[in-house]
Design an enzyme around this catalytic site. Structure first.
Site, PDB file in Angstrom:
ATOM      1  N   GLU A   4      38.594  31.086  47.600  1.00 38.39           N
ATOM      2  CA  GLU A   4      37.604  31.008  46.510  1.00 38.39           C
ATOM      3  C   GLU A   4      38.391  30.718  45.246  1.00 38.39           C
ATOM      4  OE1 GLU A   4      34.454  31.257  47.051  1.00 38.39           O
ATOM      5  OE2 GLU A   4      34.266  32.302  48.954  1.00 38.39           O
ATOM      6  N   CYS A  63      34.818  32.267  37.333  1.00 39.77           N
ATOM      7  CA  CYS A  63      35.151  31.049  38.082  1.00 39.77           C
ATOM      8  C   CYS A  63      34.010  30.046  38.044  1.00 39.77           C
ATOM      9  CB  CYS A  63      35.497  31.415  39.513  1.00 39.77           C
ATOM     10  SG  CYS A  63      34.281  32.479  40.259  1.00 39.77           S
ATOM     11  N   GLU A  66      40.061  23.649  33.938  1.00 43.74           N
ATOM     12  CA  GLU A  66      39.434  24.966  33.847  1.00 43.74           C
ATOM     13  C   GLU A  66      40.171  25.763  32.768  1.00 43.74           C
ATOM     14  OE1 GLU A  66      40.254  27.893  36.902  1.00 43.74           O
ATOM     15  OE2 GLU A  66      38.160  28.487  36.898  1.00 43.74           O
ATOM     16  N   LYS A  84      45.573  43.334  47.989  1.00 44.82           N
ATOM     17  CA  LYS A  84      46.397  43.377  46.774  1.00 44.82           C
ATOM     18  C   LYS A  84      45.543  42.967  45.576  1.00 44.82           C
ATOM     19  CE  LYS A  84      49.029  40.489  44.492  1.00 44.82           C
ATOM     20  NZ  LYS A  84      48.824  40.950  43.116  1.00 44.82           N
TER      21      LYS A  84
END
Ligand code: NAD
Length: 786
Positions: free
Chosen positions: A264, A298, A394, A190
């Site tokens: 991840e 990331c 983040e 997906k």
């Protein structure tokens, strides 16, 4: 305009790439896409738009999959699995090569479509994303070809569910699909709802190369579709890339299911500049670290740590460079930054930056950016406080926060002052300094004098809240296979059938062994002890009743004993050989303990003891041999894949084989440099408590092995919850396994559990798995070139 005037102004001139091919592709599909299930396109009434974030224009309508669609896709993958496995590595390699070539052939279309859909600059999709995608398929075609020789002890896992984010849409797809297919798995993927178009074009390519139907299924939709996929019982493995928040939900939802999981997740990676670094290179490094892909990376180097002596000079250079960046139309080949992915993401970034401004940090931003569309200026915050929100969270946008350090030790502390652990970038002309600092940084990837370089041959992944598992390289392949020997864990116990007629000698009652913390015997905090009964129901001895406080003390002692990991493998091997020799010297005493406390016959006691001694010698031998690789990556780099210890490992021993289950777990863990907190068998703990006398006489440093006796499940709960325990192995019940997986979520520790099955401790069929599970791979990139 004269040439001189051009040189004086260096006026920026647009150089747009044509979107003609991409528009023709969208028109060919009537700007509407279905789901790709079982080799067919399934159209849906329930749709949502794919939007170009730079212009706000709707590019196409996409199908929202229902739970029935998810089920159909999983069933298609299940059906396709046997034939795909049977096809063998060599045939699968042919398909992967074909996919690689098709990606190359259509690279321009892919690059333009990706830029339109995501907002990222065409220069990046053309020169970075798409070439890396092709490279991934080529590289893994090679692994498919070599599977039977290089991974002969492993086999496919089965049907894999893959969920990816929007920041590198096609690249993330290739990181997931290429290794899965190479190893013989079938899959349902997906893509992110914001960026599904290149995944759909990829589905078309799968179709065109004749990939057998059902091997690759692509379903589009929002988070609920991802959740339905992750929770589907027909899936054997989930590979997820995305936010830490969703990663944690998936870990919790799948706990106890036995589904293999790789996560991840997010990051807040340090970019450390030492005073001897080449500052002009550093400035270009910063541009690549945080303004590449609009900072939606990331592993973006989003925290700049500059040595105080050069910080002001570096900041001046950065401010000047920032003003030269060009933000504009993603299809313009001359721009540095395009649009962020969506209005929601623009809002998130804006709100973080407002918080930073309100906190009073000094801020520099590019003034000239396009109006309309999801554009955000490159932003630099100077002299921020380490506790500030913009330093800890983040942001996932083009926002750099900068602070200074004085000593190397301070740099390491600041670098590790984060709940993430994905990557780090170090800048210094002193290679000795760089390689000294590298192992001390908790990050899965460390780039030296470079940043944001990736390759299919190198593993990538994190520690802590950045997740676990690796993608790329041999270490990444291991996420898509399982040991061929499936009988290593069985429903039925391998334990000896003891008669229960043994009589205890009674001497054991004279002494109650204590627990063992920080190299010293320790009384339980509760002050209580527990009786240990032998199979005949007689008291074989007593042990301390450990509690939460004892676990905390033991973890503290293990954390403080950091030096063990810094020893060479050779030095660790010497100590472990010594343990084996000392255990041999006390053979009789341990055999008696096993016959007394466990009701073993003399023969059984001798067998368990001799296997234990042998196991210790074996893992001592591995201590300096289970080493890493130098990956053959494409750029001019030495990429060192180092096996690192996890740190503090909690071990909950099996009930059966009380001595062998203890040494079979503890010794491989310490051989790889971990410090451990061990909960021995609850029903037969006495051979483990005897063992600390062996440790005491074998030069094992205090704190490397800590032993806490008592109620197994309660103690396991404390270990699983503890934030300073980096990994946990649990050998117990199905329920206990689930409990450990659920409780490991908050600290995102790596867990290895047996789901109530029994391991064959006597023959140890998974000898090397114990070493692999005791380590994580750190990839260190060292570029060269004079
Ligand atoms: P996200 O977690 O919101 O979404 C990622 C994917 O998960 C999407 O496909 C989404 O539809 C799906 N999803 C959402 N809720 C779900 C649920 N409950 N169950 C299952 N699937 C669900 O993340 P995002 O905003 O798309 O991506 C940004 C994040 O991804 C950042 O935190 C970034 O650091 C991380 N990321 C990590 C890596 C890495 O390799 N470590 C790479 C790229 C991005």
């Amino acid at each position: 305009m004269t040439v001189k005037e051009i040189f004086d102004t260096m006026e920026y001139g647009p150089a747009p790439e044509s979107d003609k091919n991409a528009m023709e592709f969208l028109d060919k599909h009537r700007r509407s896409f279905g789901l790709y299930i079982n080799g067919k396109w399934v159209s849906k009434k329930d749709t949502f738009p794919a939007v170009n974030p730079a212009s706000g224009e709707t590019l196409a309508q996409l199908a929202e999959a229902s739970s029935e669609d998810v089920d159909a896709a999983v069933k298609a993958a299940q059906k396709a699995l046997p034939e795909w496995v049977k096809a063998g590595g060599a045939e699968r390699a042919r398909y992967l090569y074909a996919l690689a070539r098709q990606v190359q052939k259509h690279s321009r279309l892919f690059a333009v479509l990706e830029s339109l859909d995501n907002g990222k600059p065409i220069r990046e999709t053309r020169d970075i994303d798409i070439p890396l995608v092709a490279r991934h398929f080529y590289h893994h075609a090679g692994w498919a070809q070599l599977m039977d020789t290089e991974l002969r002890d492993f086999k496919e896992i089965g049907v894999v569910g893959q969920i990816i984010p929007w920041n590198f849409p096609l690249l993330m797809l290739s990181w997931k699909i290429a290794p899965a297919l190479a190893m013989g798995n079938t899959l349902v993927l997906k893509p992110a709802e914001q960026t599904s178009l290149t995944a759909l074009l990829f589905a078309e390519i799968c179709h065109n190369v004749g990939l057998p139907k059902g091997v690759v299924n692509i379903i589009t939709g929002h988070g609920s579709v991802g959740a339905a996929l992750a929770n589907h019982p027909g899936i054997q493995k989930i590979a997820f890339t995305g936010s830490t928040e969703v990663g944690k939900i998936i870990r919790k939802d799948t706990a106890g299911s036995g589904k293999k999981l790789s996560l991840e997740l997010g990051g807040k990676s340090p970019f450390i500049v030492f005073e001897d670094a080449d500052l002009d290179s550093v400035v270009e490094g910063v541009v690549d670290a945080i303004w590449f892909n609009q900072g939606q990376v990331c592993c973006a180097g989003s925290r700049l740590l500059a040595q105080e002596s050069i910080a002001d000079r570096l900041y001046e250079k950065l401010k000047a460079r920032l003003q030269k960046l060009v933000v504009g139309n993603p299809l313009d080949k001359g721009i540095d930054m395009g649009a962020v992915v969506s209005p929601e993401q623009l809002k998130t970034i804006t709100s973080f930056v407002d918080k930073g401004k309100n906190e009073g940090s000094e801020v520099w931003q590019l003034e000239n950016i396009p109006s309309g569309g999801c554009f955000f200026p490159p932003t630099l915050f100077l002299n921020v406080s380490p506790a500030s929100v913009i330093v800890q969270e983040e942001i996932f946008g083009p926002v750099l926060v900068a602070m200074t350090f004085r000593s190397h030790q301070e740099a390491i502390k600041l670098a590790n002052n984060t709940r993430y652990g994905l990557a780090a970038s170090l800048w210094t002309e002193n290679i000795n300094l760089a390689l000294d600092v590298t192992p001390k940084i908790k990050a899965g990837t460390v780039w030296i004098n470079t940043t944001n370089v990736f390759d299919a041959a190198s593993g990538f992944g994190g520690y802590r809240e950045s997740g676990f598992g690796r993608e790329g390289g041999l270490e990444g392949l291991m996420e898509y296979v399982k040991p061929r020997n499936e009988k290593a864990f069985a429903e039925k116990s391998f334990a000896f059938k003891v008669s229960g007629s043994t009589k205890t000698r009674g001497e054991a009652l004279d002494r109650t062994p204590k627990m063992y913390i920080g190299g010293k015997q320790a009384r339980p905090d509760s002050g209580y002890s527990l009786q240990v009964l032998n199979p005949a129901g007689q008291v074989a001895g007593e042990v301390g009743e450990g509690s939460r406080k004892d676990i905390r003390n033991a973890v503290e002692a293990a954390q403080a004993a950091g030096k063990w990991a810094e020893n060479t493998g050779h030095a660790r091997a010497q100590v472990i050989y010594y343990i084996a020799e000392n255990l041999s010297a006390r053979k009789k005493e341990f055999e008696e303990r096993l016959t007394d406390a466990c009701g073993y016959s003399a023969k059984e006691a001798t067998l368990e003891l001799s296997r234990s001694i042998d196991r210790i010698f074996t893992y001592a031998a591995y201590a300096d041999k289970y080493d890493g690789r130098v990956h053959n990556t494409t750029s001019r780099n030495v990429t060192l894949a180092m096996n690192e210890p996890l740190g503090v490992l909690g071990i909950v021993c099996p009930e059966e084989f009380p001595l062998l289950g203890f040494v079979g777990t503890v010794i491989p863990a310490i051989a790889m440099g971990n410090n451990v907190v061990v909960i021995p068998s609850e029903s037969a703990p006495l051979s483990a408590t005897d063992f600390y006398q062996v440790l005491d006489t074998s030069d094992v440093p205090g704190g490397t092995v800590n032993i806490i006796t008592g109620p197994k499940e309660t103690l396991a709960t404390e270990l699983a919850r503890h934030y300073d325990v980096e990994g946990i192995w649990y050998f117990g019940t199905q329920e206990g396994s689930k409990n450990v997986e659920v409780l490991s979520v908050d600290s995102m520790k790596r867990s290895w559990v047996n789901y109530g099955k029994h391991y064959d401790w006597l023959t140890n069929p998974l000898e090397k798995e114990f070493l692999r599970k005791a380590c994580e791979v750190k990839n260190i990139w060292v570029p060269y070139g004079a």
